[in-house]
Design an enzyme around this catalytic site. Sequence first.
Site, PDB file in Angstrom:
ATOM      1  N   CYS A 101       0.809  -1.222   0.000  1.00  0.00           N
ATOM      2  CA  CYS A 101       0.000   0.000   0.000  1.00  0.00           C
ATOM      3  C   CYS A 101       0.841   1.269   0.000  1.00  0.00           C
ATOM      4  CB  CYS A 101      -0.910   0.015   1.231  1.00  0.00           C
ATOM      5  SG  CYS A 101       0.010  -0.044   2.794  1.00  0.00           S
ATOM      6  N   GLN A 102       2.154   1.154  -0.211  1.00  0.00           N
ATOM      7  CA  GLN A 102       2.988   2.356  -0.089  1.00  0.00           C
ATOM      8  C   GLN A 102       2.567   3.469  -1.035  1.00  0.00           C
ATOM      9  OE1 GLN A 102       4.015  -0.760  -0.122  1.00  0.00           O
ATOM     10  NE2 GLN A 102       5.950  -1.071   0.942  1.00  0.00           N
TER      11      GLN A 102
END
Length: 288
Positions: free
Chosen positions: A45-46
């Site tokens: 999810c960066q």
Amino acid sequence: MANDLLPYARDVYLANHSETDYRVGNVSKIEHFPAAELLVGCYPCQGFSQGGKRDPSRKINTLYLEFARALRVIKPKAFIVENVSGMVRANFAHLLDDQFKVFTEAGYRVKAKVLNAVDYGVAQERRRIFIVGMREDLGVEYQFPEPTHGENRSAAHKTILDAIGDLPEWPEGEFYDLDFHWYYMSRDRRRDWGQPSKTIVANPRHMPLHPMSPVMVKHGHNDWRFTHEGRARRFSYREAARLQGFARDFVFPDTEPGSLNMRYTVAGNAVPPPLFEAVARALPDVWD
């Protein structure tokens, strides 16, 4: 079967679920998947995260295509995806829309909703999006579970005290004890014992404060300070796991690279088990 890039994530998983066929490495290299009735994915999810780059063009944002590949091969009765709530931002709308498109084209009825872990028995404010799909031929619809904890609900919100009140106040060697840098002091990082925790993160430098720490007060834009010079520390990795809702006897093995930072990473990247359980238990009864 499970997959991750981090060797220590495998070590932790196998220490607690030894029966798992765990594959470490890039998921794109996995050619064969076992038969399964449920597929679960929490792809990185960066690119979407408040604490990440928030860049819609990052290649890591399209790992859902690998999930879709596994979905087409396995054809489970249902799937569940979890990711940060930042995925719903306007600049990521095309990526969320495309996930709906590829999952629908794979033969699934798809729904999504942002849920807060604190409303499902987790002692932590943690908003995450869940995407759930039921295979089209089953002819059933998924309904997200109603919140169970909070005001006017069956149980009160769980607090930091509920989760870690029995643990030692100063667990040497289990918490990140370097100085609080300027970015850390740019916002309020503390909650009281009688409140749910702020969101548990994977980066130990940004881990919220333990309630034994002094209260923080705002002195200006991005300038928060302690009210006095008493002892202050971040949550330990073990406390972080408890605040995520992991079992009290959950094991973090002493294996390489089982460093302190890696323990924080594994704890902070996880989906809170009580929240995931609520989502999974709401699946229609279509199992053999």
